[in-house]
Design an enzyme around this catalytic site. Structure first.
Site, mmCIF file in Angstrom:
data_model
loop_
_atom_site.group_PDB
_atom_site.id
_atom_site.type_symbol
_atom_site.label_atom_id
_atom_site.label_comp_id
_atom_site.label_asym_id
_atom_site.label_seq_id
_atom_site.Cartn_x
_atom_site.Cartn_y
_atom_site.Cartn_z
ATOM 1 N N ASP A 1 0.858 -1.180 0.000
ATOM 2 C CA ASP A 1 0.000 0.000 0.000
ATOM 3 C C ASP A 1 0.898 1.234 0.000
ATOM 4 O O ASP A 1 2.042 1.176 0.461
ATOM 5 C CB ASP A 1 -0.879 0.029 1.250
ATOM 6 C CG ASP A 1 -1.953 -1.044 1.235
ATOM 7 O OD1 ASP A 1 -1.951 -1.877 0.313
ATOM 8 O OD2 ASP A 1 -2.803 -1.049 2.144
ATOM 9 N N HIS B 1 5.149 -7.265 -0.459
ATOM 10 C CA HIS B 1 5.058 -8.552 -1.135
ATOM 11 C C HIS B 1 5.862 -8.532 -2.428
ATOM 12 O O HIS B 1 6.340 -7.479 -2.867
ATOM 13 C CB HIS B 1 3.592 -8.870 -1.446
ATOM 14 C CG HIS B 1 2.709 -8.923 -0.241
ATOM 15 N ND1 HIS B 1 2.087 -10.082 0.183
ATOM 16 C CD2 HIS B 1 2.324 -7.957 0.644
ATOM 17 C CE1 HIS B 1 1.367 -9.825 1.264
ATOM 18 N NE2 HIS B 1 1.502 -8.543 1.565
ATOM 19 N N SER C 1 7.483 3.424 5.337
ATOM 20 C CA SER C 1 8.727 3.869 4.723
ATOM 21 C C SER C 1 8.563 3.937 3.219
ATOM 22 O O SER C 1 7.555 4.438 2.741
ATOM 23 C CB SER C 1 9.884 2.953 5.118
ATOM 24 O OG SER C 1 11.111 3.570 4.801
#
Length: 362
Positions: free
Chosen positions: A144, A220, A331
């Protein structure tokens, strides 16, 4: 006459500031001021107002780097691991949810009392159906976040935000040996960018994704690829907020980061997890030897680790959408990869994106 005598130190001695305390106070105050300036710029951007680029001077960067962000991040990490009393969990997490706009309906466990500490809450898992993985496009978003920049790499420079660049070679470090990555040997006189491109007619592309504190903190695999090598750069832990990224040139090269490199069907592929303030911990699930934000490190150093050995000559095979790692807060993820010239991004700068959504395809 029977009163006790009090011995007091001279006023000058009592209020004497030590150099370290003065440095921390000055640097911390200046960092706070810059964060406020970054917030104002972000608000102007939301209104569609063009903001001119104003880069920090060397002394400003040095002053910011003097703030002990690594020490503060380690302290924050320990605080996050302190178990909260059951009665306190809901008020604390509710405040965080309200502040950063967290959608708890997507969480695998919605009950706030389930999370024993802030660290568990930050690393919460999602429901399987919350992030469907796009099966049509070849590259998906690994996390995200917000798209800061994307496009072709030109002249060995990569844009961290519009108008502010950093060196490709400084960011990735010296090229990994060709035997390890199964790449063809490029002529030594070629530029660093040309050495990474292994197939004629291909180009080098990049994409920068900023994870805010309220985002899902796991990342991911963005495609089907093979991870052959890990390079860990210890470094500063300055904020990677878009406003700061616009202010400090080569910010991502200053900060601690973990570069995973390997190859996919079209050649070179890399994913870099960039650390930031309060995000000293970067975890890669298949790499148990990785330890980030250590108390001591040599400036400008890096550590290499190969996933190719006698028992595993192919490295670590990753499938698109497979769990890869996690941050302890928020981050930045930077993708740098090789692809044919007809590769197209399906993005807009500044847009919000979620893990599993399309980044681009052929």
């Amino acid at each position: 006459t029977d009163g006790k005598k009090f011995h007091t130190a001279p006023v000058g001695q009592a209020f004497r500031l030590r150099p370290f305390h003065l440095l921390v106070a000055t640097g911390g105050g200046y960092a706070g001021y810059r964060k406020y300036e970054a917030y104002k710029l972000e608000q102007l951007e939301k209104k569609g107002i063009e903001v001119p680029v104003q880069l920090a001077s060397e002394w400003e960067v040095a002053l910011y780097k003097s703030v002990p962000t690594r020490l503060l991040s380690r302290a924050w990490g320990r605080l996050n691991q302190v178990e909260l009393p059951t009665w306190l969990r809901k008020p604390v997490y509710s405040l965080y949810i309200w502040t950063f706009g967290v959608n708890m309906k997507e969480a695998a466990v919605e009950d706030l009392h389930h999370y024993r500490n802030l660290s568990e809450f930050f690393r919460r898992k999602l429901k399987p159906q919350a992030r469907p993985v796009c099966g049509v496009h070849s590259v998906i978003s690994p996390s995200d976040g917000k798209i800061l920049n994307f496009g072709q790499v030109k002249n060995c420079e990569v844009e961290q935000v519009k108008g502010v660049t950093y060196s490709l070679e400084s960011f990735l470090g010296p090229r990994v040996c060709t035997e390890e990555l199964h790449f063809s040997q490029a002529p030594p006189e070629n530029s660093f960018q040309q050495q990474l491109v292994t197939k004629a007619g291909n180009e080098l592309y990049h994409c920068v994704i900023y994870l805010a504190p309220g985002d899902y903190h796991c990342f991911h695999s963005p495609t089907d690829w093979r991870v052959s090598h890990r390079r860990h750069f210890p470094g500063s832990l300055m904020s990677v907020n878009p406003g700061v990224a616009r202010w400090i040139k080569e910010l991502f090269c200053h900060n601690e980061r973990v570069v995973l490199s390997g190859d996919w069907e079209h050649g070179f592929f890399s994913l870099t997890a960039v650390g930031a303030t309060n995000v000293g911990s970067i975890r890669i699930y298949f790499d148990q030897d990785l330890h980030t934000n250590s108390p001591c490190y040599s400036k400008g150093s890096y550590n290499d680790f190969s996933f190719i050995n006698n028992n595993n000559k192919e490295g670590i095979a990753m499938r698109k959408g497979e769990h890869l790692g996690e941050f302890n807060l928020g981050s930045t993820i930077v993708l740098i990869f090789e692809a044919p010239k007809d590769f197209k991004f399906h993005l807009k700068a500044g847009q919000k994106i979620r893990f599993g959504e399309a980044l681009g395809s052929l």
